[in-house]
Design a protein around this motif. Structure first.
Motif: not given
Length: 459
Positions: A146-152, A170-190
């Protein structure tokens, strides 16, 4: 006797009386005696004329010969200047774990190329756990699909309930995690920024599944990607690095780091000290080495069974037209602070291996021309020369000074080039002109007339 004839006879008679005639008892009035006297007088006159003619001839010959004879070549005494070559660089590699470093952009210095692209290494070449550096490999494989080019920003990912559940896993494994709500969206870049800058394991897992449809297909794609790039020392069993079976060798990781920094999207993300992700906010990069000693990436990794790991890239100006790139890796360090410090020390030690060596300064005396008529001039370097070298690269030099001939009516002028001092460094040639410091003129006429042995004797 009377008249002219009488006067002549009287003179002859007087002369015979003065010289005592031919012999004792000779009669000065005898005609034979007088004739003999006349013959002697004639011989004396002829002899005198011959002497005069010889002198005139000698002077007439010597003058043009002495005044026009070619001058002897000036005598040259010369000594090639000594040259000091820097000592060998001492690279400071970490004492713990395994490490390797590579330099790109200084290939004109043969000593920086190393072996198979590795300038130096320590601790062994075998595979070790790489922890979250695994996420960089995941990102490379995802971007190939899934390639990205430029500011895409790329396509939009929508996270499911299964993706949301990854946070707790991953939280119970002591790994680094960030919030991820069901149905939330993000760009591939983010999403890539979250998995690389914040090192969020739940995002690395979700993005890899999104790109390939399943964990199995992701692993198949990774295996193919590693094979295509000749990374036989690397094994990936999951996308995050939480599993210690994700291993790689220092040599493979150097190659992976270069691939990552060659991708503009990845280079921009891993070089960001902070990212601002919609719905989550501003996040700081886990890579605390960024900005130190030119470090502009790439990825950290920490695991109890792996220790602290750092794959880094640094852009450093060492005096070349363009900065060089240093790519290095440290595996199995005792702490994040230790590997950060070790990386900076290693970069500084590489920088110290580049030297600007002054080959010669302007006006250095290397010789002197001298002439028999006591005129002369020094031979000096006509320019300054320096060169950038690596470590103890050999520098050779040769000096050439031409014979100096002064011709009639001509002068060897101040500043005229009489030779060169030539240096060879790393296969490159540098030439410094050698010039006269002063003028040399020919001798005057009196010196020529009084030194025929120099002019004609070959001295």
């Amino acid at each position: 006797m009377t008249g002219t004839s009488g006067a002549t006879d009287l003179a002859d008679f007087s002369e015979m009386l003065e010289r005592g005639a031919d012999a004792p008892g000779s009669d000065p009035l005898d005609p034979a005696v007088r004739a003999s006297a006349r013959r002697r007088r004639m011989r004396r006159r002829i002899a005198g004329l011959v002497v005069v003619l010889v002198i005139v001839a000698a002077v007439g010959t010597h003058l043009p010969v002495a005044l026009l004879a070619p001058l002897p070549t000036a005598v040259l005494t010369a000594t090639k200047p000594a040259l000091s070559v820097p000592g060998a660089v001492q690279l400071t590699l970490p004492a713990q774990g395994e490490s390797a470093v590579s330099v790109t952009g200084a290939e004109t210095f043969a000593g920086t190329v190393g072996t198979n692209g590795i300038l130096a290494s320590s601790g062994g070449p075998g595979p070790l756990p790489i922890a979250s550096i695994s996420k960089l490999i995941t990102a490379l494989v995802v971007l190939e699909a899934k390639p990205l080019t430029g500011d895409d920003a790329g396509p939009t990912l929508t996270f499911s309930k299964a993706d949301h559940d990854l946070y707790d896993q991953y939280y119970v494994l002591g790994a680094s995690v960030e919030p991820m709500k069901t149905g939330s969206t993000l760009s591939e870049h983010d999403a890539l920024a979250l998995m690389l800058v914040a090192s969020a394991c739940n995002y690395a897992d979700a993005v890899s599944t999104w790109a390939f449809g399943s964990r199995g297909r992701y692993l198949s794609a990774v295996k193919t990607w590693l094979s295509v790039h000749g990374l036989s020392g690397t094994t990936i069993v999951e996308p995050t690095g939480i599993d210690a079976r994700n291993v790689s060798t220092p040599a493979d990781l150097i190659a992976i780091g270069k691939l990552a920094m060659a991708n503009p999207t990845l280079a921009s993300i891993v070089g960001s000290r902070t990212v601002d992700v919609p719905g989550i906010g501003a996040l700081s990069n886990n890579n605390i080495s960024l900005g130190s000693e030119g470090i502009d990436g790439i990825k950290t990794g920490t695991l109890d069974s792996a220790g602290s790991c750092l794959l880094f890239s640094a852009t450093v100006n060492v005096g070349l037209p363009k900065p060089i790139t240093i790519t290095g890796v440290i595996l199995g360090g005792s702490s994040r602070e230790t590997v950060n410090s070790d990386a900076q020390i290693l970069i500084r030690s590489i920088e110290s291996g580049f030297h600007v060596v002054t080959l010669e300064s302007t006006g250095t005396v290397v010789g002197r021309y001298s002439t028999p008529w006591k005129d002369g001039a020094r031979v000096v370097t006509g320019d300054r020369a320096s060169v950038l070298t690596w470590s103890d690269a050999p520098i050779t030099s040769t000096m050439t000074i031409r014979p100096l001939s002064i011709t009639a009516g001509k002068t060897a002028t101040d500043g005229s080039t009489v030779g060169s001092l030539d240096f060879t460094v790393d296969g490159n040639s540098i030439s410094v002109p050698l010039v006269l410091d002063g003028s040399i003129s020919g001798p005057g006429g009196w010196w020529r007339l009084t030194h025929p042995e120099v002019l004609l004797g070959g001295h």
